[in-house]
Motif scaffolding. Structure first.
Motif, mmCIF file in Angstrom:
data_model
loop_
_atom_site.group_PDB
_atom_site.id
_atom_site.type_symbol
_atom_site.label_atom_id
_atom_site.label_comp_id
_atom_site.label_asym_id
_atom_site.label_seq_id
_atom_site.Cartn_x
_atom_site.Cartn_y
_atom_site.Cartn_z
ATOM 1 N N SER A 77 0.771 -1.266 -0.310
ATOM 2 C CA SER A 77 0.272 -0.169 -0.334
ATOM 3 C C SER A 77 0.971 1.396 -0.190
ATOM 4 O O SER A 77 0.573 2.226 -0.999
ATOM 5 N N LEU A 78 2.266 1.468 0.874
ATOM 6 C CA LEU A 78 3.132 2.150 1.053
ATOM 7 C C LEU A 78 3.727 2.286 -0.624
ATOM 8 O O LEU A 78 3.586 4.069 -1.031
ATOM 9 N N ARG A 79 3.766 1.345 -1.286
ATOM 10 C CA ARG A 79 4.069 1.719 -2.266
ATOM 11 C C ARG A 79 3.608 2.209 -3.328
ATOM 12 O O ARG A 79 3.951 2.908 -4.419
ATOM 13 N N LEU A 80 2.107 1.604 -3.729
ATOM 14 C CA LEU A 80 0.982 2.365 -4.135
ATOM 15 C C LEU A 80 0.993 4.025 -3.953
ATOM 16 O O LEU A 80 0.817 4.988 -5.178
ATOM 17 N N LEU A 81 0.566 4.115 -2.342
ATOM 18 C CA LEU A 81 0.556 5.792 -2.570
ATOM 19 C C LEU A 81 1.871 6.942 -3.055
ATOM 20 O O LEU A 81 1.808 7.492 -3.069
ATOM 21 N N ALA A 82 3.151 5.713 -2.858
ATOM 22 C CA ALA A 82 4.216 6.485 -3.002
ATOM 23 C C ALA A 82 4.338 6.948 -4.896
ATOM 24 O O ALA A 82 4.405 7.868 -4.891
ATOM 25 N N ASP A 83 3.597 6.226 -5.030
ATOM 26 C CA ASP A 83 3.759 6.041 -7.143
ATOM 27 C C ASP A 83 2.916 7.097 -7.534
ATOM 28 O O ASP A 83 2.974 8.009 -8.715
ATOM 29 N N ALA A 84 1.418 6.598 -6.617
ATOM 30 C CA ALA A 84 0.561 7.510 -6.767
ATOM 31 C C ALA A 84 1.167 8.882 -6.739
ATOM 32 O O ALA A 84 0.245 9.714 -7.602
#
Length: 118
Positions: A77-84
């Motif tokens: 989830s953190l990676r997805l948020l960071a990418d977004a």
């Protein structure tokens, strides 16, 4: 109206200040993750709903993270948020430290700027 976020993160705290794995996060550390996420979201000029859609997450997850109701999110989830949010590697590392309860010194200043025509 435009939001500008000034985020200052100091060096990580010494290892002996990090709580042992599984131990509760010290009082006052919980909001760091939410404050970081909110500041970076507002810097990107997106709503919680827009961020959730970009990241492929439920908006409830974003809301709970920002409110400090979810202190240990999944790394994915953190990676997805960071990418977004278009975070740089150092910003992702800071977000990860905050999510794992590692003590960090953080100052977030949100400035609301009125633009002509607002």
């Amino acid at each position: 109206m435009r939001v500008l976020a000034d985020i200052t993160v100091a060096a990580p705290a010494a290892e002996d200040e990090t709580p042992p794995r599984g131990a509760p996060v010290p009082t006052g550390a919980e909001p760091v993750l939410g404050a970081l996420l909110r500041a970076w979201r507002e810097r990107a000029l997106v709503t919680q709903e827009e961020l959730a859609a970009r990241a492929g997450l439920n908006v409830r997850t974003v809301r709970r993270l920002e409110a400090g109701a979810m202190s240990r999110p999944r790394a994915t989830s953190l990676r997805l948020l960071a990418d977004a949010l278009g975070l740089e590697a150092a910003e992702l590392a800071t977000l990860t430290r905050a999510a794992t309860g590692t003590a960090i010194e953080l100052t977030v200043t949100l400035r609301y700027v009125e633009e002509p025509g607002d």
